[in-house]
Design an enzyme around this catalytic site. Structure first.
Site, PDB file in Angstrom:
ATOM      1  N   LYS A  95       1.147  14.447   0.758  1.00  0.00           N
ATOM      2  CA  LYS A  95      -0.219  14.766   0.337  1.00  0.00           C
ATOM      3  C   LYS A  95      -0.378  16.260   0.057  1.00  0.00           C
ATOM      4  CE  LYS A  95      -2.144  10.884   3.012  1.00  0.00           C
ATOM      5  NZ  LYS A  95      -2.858  10.011   2.055  1.00  0.00           N
ATOM      6  N   THR A 105      -8.522   6.683  -1.752  1.00  0.00           N
ATOM      7  CA  THR A 105      -9.872   6.139  -1.838  1.00  0.00           C
ATOM      8  C   THR A 105     -10.887   7.248  -1.553  1.00  0.00           C
ATOM      9  OG1 THR A 105      -9.530   5.347   0.414  1.00  0.00           O
ATOM     10  CG2 THR A 105      -9.425   3.712  -1.346  1.00  0.00           C
ATOM     11  N   HIS A 140       0.790  -1.230   0.000  1.00  0.00           N
ATOM     12  CA  HIS A 140       0.000   0.000   0.000  1.00  0.00           C
ATOM     13  C   HIS A 140       0.820   1.276   0.000  1.00  0.00           C
ATOM     14  CE1 HIS A 140      -3.981  -1.894   0.869  1.00  0.00           C
ATOM     15  NE2 HIS A 140      -3.225  -2.803   1.461  1.00  0.00           N
TER      16      HIS A 140
HETATM   17  C1  26V Z   1       3.069   4.663   6.649  1.00  0.00           C
HETATM   18  C2  26V Z   1       4.119   5.442   6.985  1.00  0.00           C
HETATM   19  C3  26V Z   1       5.044   4.948   7.993  1.00  0.00           C
HETATM   20  C4  26V Z   1       6.303   5.657   8.115  1.00  0.00           C
HETATM   21  C5  26V Z   1       6.454   6.995   7.471  1.00  0.00           C
HETATM   22  C6  26V Z   1       5.383   7.559   6.707  1.00  0.00           C
HETATM   23  C7  26V Z   1       4.281   6.676   6.370  1.00  0.00           C
HETATM   24  C8  26V Z   1       3.364   7.078   5.444  1.00  0.00           C
HETATM   25  C9  26V Z   1       2.301   6.305   5.123  1.00  0.00           C
HETATM   26  C10 26V Z   1       2.160   5.087   5.725  1.00  0.00           C
HETATM   27  C11 26V Z   1       0.956   4.270   5.405  1.00  0.00           C
HETATM   28  C12 26V Z   1       1.244   3.168   4.508  1.00  0.00           C
HETATM   29  C13 26V Z   1       0.063   2.321   4.249  1.00  0.00           C
HETATM   30  C14 26V Z   1      -1.171   3.071   3.833  1.00  0.00           C
HETATM   31  O1  26V Z   1      -1.964   3.469   4.641  1.00  0.00           O
HETATM   32  N1  26V Z   1      -1.364   3.222   2.547  1.00  0.00           N
HETATM   33  C15 26V Z   1      -2.563   3.797   1.956  1.00  0.00           C
HETATM   34  O2  26V Z   1      -3.368   2.711   1.530  1.00  0.00           O
HETATM   35  C16 26V Z   1      -4.564   3.126   0.906  1.00  0.00           C
HETATM   36  C17 26V Z   1      -5.357   1.879   0.596  1.00  0.00           C
HETATM   37  O3  26V Z   1      -4.705   1.101  -0.338  1.00  0.00           O
HETATM   38  C18 26V Z   1      -4.245   3.931  -0.332  1.00  0.00           C
HETATM   39  O4  26V Z   1      -5.446   4.368  -0.919  1.00  0.00           O
HETATM   40  C19 26V Z   1      -3.367   5.127   0.017  1.00  0.00           C
HETATM   41  O5  26V Z   1      -2.975   5.791  -1.154  1.00  0.00           O
HETATM   42  C20 26V Z   1      -2.149   4.657   0.786  1.00  0.00           C
HETATM   43  O6  26V Z   1      -1.406   5.764   1.274  1.00  0.00           O
END
Ligand code: 26V
Length: 833
Positions: free
Chosen positions: A572, A674, A375
């Site tokens: 974002k 989403t 993701h």
């Molecule tokens: C995790 C982390 C951890 C460390 C530093 C920054 C950071 C930034 C984002 C994340 C989240 C990763 C997983 C996540 O939530 N992804 C999201 O998943 C959605 C469903 O597939 C998608 O629509 C989003 O674009 C995506 O950011």
């Protein structure tokens, strides 16, 4: 009532003879029973949680019959099934959705009406089940809704955090976090299933023993064990009598407390281990870099993986005894990101150490059952765990990971003999002073399917982050574009639009969203257009009332509602949105605001508590908002509002009311998005970059109905190295004025310096998010959007077309794709059982 004869395990099933009626009479009588007799209340107070709880019990009774039926059918058919493993399920409120899916909304409304209650008020009393951070967790929730609706045998496995996503309060412009004690008034949806509790091991050491047959066996000994107790939540399908299960695990001490220590007089120590055990499921982790590498998080991940796999195996053995020959053919585990990736090693451990498999047999089962969804493309978000921590916490799992790696490296060396660099790059272990386990690589090596969540994202995974692996196993990589459930994100949250659509198309879009395509025919129909606008206006009034209620700012519905709601993150680019707000403010102030569309810029979202930059973005938005909103020259022309405590139920009010949907991430950074789909479905028009699913949204609706701006992934790539934001600022009068206002302290008169880091980040040549690079094209696209908004007929046409073309973005389609390409399960056929 009757009792079914015993099955081969000797269990006898108690059956209810008749189904509960769905009439208002019956619902009211059950409601009264629960309110008065079970909960022991007498007075009807509008704000009481007991009214809501009693309605839930009445609905839950009706779910229970169907739930048992679904369970029995899946058991009886011994169907192949999927376990969706996720550290997050962002379910939001459950009542409205349950009533809608059971088809008992109308009768419940009528029942409550008889005692002077409004269903709307009762639903509003429900607290959000906020067991997720954002998109990833909400996606899991939409998946469950669609799987139940498609009758797919899919069970969700997650964690029952005692505290979910924190609540956000704004104090002097700053985010303040408050604990989310969502269980405090009780959670009437769940059923505790203590009979299925599992034991989870931690610590101790890994040893080899010789068994009676003289074979060596791995054992994991001297462990500290924790109990995993499951709580089941029903997941009803839409009008199909299927009810699937979300099973959430809660940690408990195995022994209430250590009596030996207690008797020795050390009361505090005796409860310490109980506390340590229960801490595991205490709180949901926010996704921020600074939170990474924490031991408790690894404990959560292993706790979920082990409990869910043991539960699946227990269930298997009840039906098949020790015969595992069909296990891989009948089970699939979908890993929601790398968070549950330790399941790859845990399944190996369970099969080898506890069920007599040899290595190859166990690996064969694992590789045939695990599938991994990625993701994010952000390298800093890829999970790695220190080997040292693993050795301490999960020593036996570390053995197994090393052995998986040894086999894997042998395979690379065979394919690319002598390419040591490749071995180093692809190894599950990142070598160094503090060696780390690369969880994404463990997930890839252990899975038969690896997917991204939008076409662009899946391509970038293959070409970038996972390139070596895609070269080795091209067939394992695939795309599954995300979606959202139209039952929650159109039918339930926007009833007026749903009715209008229903008048023209009937209701089949609720289970076949592509039907919305037929709306295109009415895009230019003046009468339909007028009614479309009336619905949007009513939704804007509803949101305006909500905002006024929360902020005591008054909002005019004449304004274009320009909305960006999502987690606050640099990629974002909420900051780009603020720069645009300042630009409009500057123009209006200078007297150059003639002809501008009146605009409300609404921004909402939470920053991870440890994410300093994201928190200053919130402060910045609030400071700019205060200046804009208190300037009389802006009245009726420009407003900027930060929407505090954004969550699922807030989005249910926000997306039906939005005119313009802000999807403005740096290209190549947002995996899918989403929220963009929810807005589109509700007739908002997107202003966006070519990132994530925006690309597919634009393809679906056509370039004329989408405000495109910004650098592409390739542009961004090419820019790195020569990027010169200061030159962009100096060469663009509008941009310079905006930066001058910011740098002059205009928005932080009495708070000197607080915005400096943020301002500096925009001017930084190494800025990974390249905010300045997209300023000009963003402002230009916004100008077009504003002008278009003032052409009511054109705007309404575009709005209708966005809804009409949103058919692809249903999770019903997404789940069909998963099932056709990855899961291959048969729909549950409840009729024949
Ligand atoms: C995790 C982390 C951890 C460390 C530093 C920054 C950071 C930034 C984002 C994340 C989240 C990763 C997983 C996540 O939530 N992804 C999201 O998943 C959605 C469903 O597939 C998608 O629509 C989003 O674009 C995506 O950011």
């Amino acid at each position: 009532m009757s009792v079914k004869p015993s099955n081969k395990n000797g269990d006898r099933e108690l059956l209810q003879t008749s189904e509960l009626p769905m009439t208002a009479d019956a619902i009211l009588s059950d409601f009264t029973h629960y309110f008065g007799r079970m909960l022991g209340r007498r007075t009807i107070q509008v704000d009481s949680p007991f009214l809501y709880q009693s309605v839930v019990y009445a609905a839950r009774d009706r779910l229970m019959e169907r739930w048992n039926k679904t369970r029995n059918t899946v058991e009886a058919n011994d169907s192949r099934r999927v376990a969706y493993l996720s550290l997050e399920f962002l379910m939001g409120r459950l009542l409205r959705n349950a009533l809608l899916n059971l088809g008992m909304e109308e009768e419940t409304t009528a029942a409550l009406d008889r005692i002077g209650l409004d269903l709307e008020d009762v639903c509003e009393r429900e607290k959000d089940t906020g067991l997720g951070n954002g998109g990833l967790g909400r996606l899991a929730a939409c998946f469950l809704d669609s799987c139940a609706t498609l009758s797919l045998p899919v069970v969700g496995y997650g964690i029952r955090y005692q505290y979910g996503m924190f609540h956000q309060r704004i104090e002097n412009g700053y985010q303040v976090e408050e604990a989310d004690s969502w269980l405090r008034e009780g959670f009437p949806w769940e059923i505790e299933r203590i009979e299925y509790a599992q034991t989870i091991k931690f610590g101790g050491r890994s040893d080899v023993q010789i068994d009676e047959q003289g074979r060596s066996r791995h054992v994991w000994v001297d462990t500290n064990d924790v109990l995993a107790i499951p709580y089941d939540i029903p997941v009803p399908g839409f009008e199909n009598d299927v009810v699937n299960t979300l099973r959430l695990w809660s940690a408990a001490a195995r022994d209430e407390f250590d009596l030996e220590e207690f008797n020795a007089g050390s009361y505090a120590d005796s409860v310490a281990s109980k506390n340590a055990a229960e801490n595991i499921t205490m709180v949901l982790y926010p996704n921020a870099t600074t939170e990474n590498g924490q031991e408790l998080r690894l404990r959560q991940q292993y706790f979920l993986a082990s409990a869910s796999l043991q539960d699946t195996i227990r269930n298997w053995q009840r039906r098949h005894g020790d015969d595992f020959s069909e296990f891989a053919a009948k089970n699939c585990f979908q890993l929601n990101d790398t968070h549950p990736a330790i399941a790859v090693a845990e399944l190996m451990r369970l099969l080898i150490d506890e069920h007599g498999f040899d290595w190859n047999g166990a690996w064969d089962v694992t590789r045939k059952t695990m599938a991994y969804t990625n993701h994010t493309l952000l390298p800093e978000a890829l999970e790695m765990w220190p080997v040292a921590m693993f050795r301490r916490l999960l020593p036996r799992l570390l053995d197994i990971i090393y052995e998986i790696n040894a086999h894997f490296i042998a395979e690379i060396s065979q394919r690319w003999p002598g390419d040591n660099d490749k071995v180093r790059r692809m190894s599950l272990i990142q070598e160094g002073a503090d060696p780390m386990i690369r969880m994404a690589y463990l997930a890839i090596v252990g899975s038969f399917s690896i997917n991204g969540v939008a076409e662009l994202h899946s391509r970038l995974l293959r070409e970038g982050l996972f390139r070596d692996f895609a070269e080795l196993w091209p067939d394992r990589f695939n795309n599954k574009t995300n979606g959202v459930t139209q039952r929650r994100w159109l039918a339930a949250c926007n009833p007026a639009l749903a009715n209008l659509i229903g008048e023209k198309l009937g209701d089949s879009w609720k289970t076949n969203l592509e039907q919305l395509d037929a709306l295109r025919e009415f895009a230019d129909d003046p009468d339909f257009q007028a009614r479309w606008r009336d619905v949007k206006l009513a939704n804007k009034q509803r949101l305006a009332a909500d905002i006024e209620n929360k902020t005591s700012l008054s909002v005019s519905t004449d304004m274009m509602f320009d909305v960006q709601v999502k987690r606050i993150h640099e990629y974002k680019r909420q900051l780009l949105n603020v720069l645009h707000a300042i630009h409009l403010y500057d123009r209006i102030r200078r007297g150059d605001g003639e002809g501008l569309a009146p605009r409300l810029i609404l921004i909402g979202g939470k920053a991870a508590p440890g994410y300093v930059m994201a928190k200053s973005v919130i402060k910045c938005i609030n400071n700019v908002a205060r200046v804009i909103n208190s300037d009389p020259a802006m009245a009726g022309r420009l407003q900027l509002i930060f929407y505090a405590d954004y969550n699922v139920s807030a989005m249910e009010k926000i997306c039906p009311a939005a005119d313009l949907s802000e999807q403005i991430s740096t290209a190549g950074k947002e995996a899918s998005g989403t929220g963009n789909m929810k807005f589109m479905m509700n007739g908002a028009i997107t202003i966006g970059t070519l990132d994530g699913a925006n690309v597919e949204i634009r393809e679906a609706v056509g370039g004329d109905n989408f405000f495109l701006f910004g650098n592409t992934v390739e542009d961004i790539e090419a820019l790195r190295g020569s990027y010169d934001p200061q030159a962009l600022i100096d060469g663009d009068t509008d941009f310079r004025r905006v930066m001058d206002l910011l740098e002059s302290g205009h928005f932080n008169r009495f708070e000197p310096g607080i915005l400096d880091t943020l301002i500096q980040s925009i001017k930084e040549p190494a800025d990974p998010w390249m905010t300045a690079a997209d300023f000009r094209s963003f402002v230009d696209a916004q100008e077009v959007a504003g002008a278009t908004y003032q052409d009511e007929t054109l705007w309404t046409r575009m709005s209708i077309l966005n809804t009409a073309c949103s058919g692809r973005f249903s999770t019903d389609r997404t789940m069909r794709d998963y099932n056709d390409d990855i899961w291959h399960v048969e729909p549950i056929n409840q009729e024949t059982s």
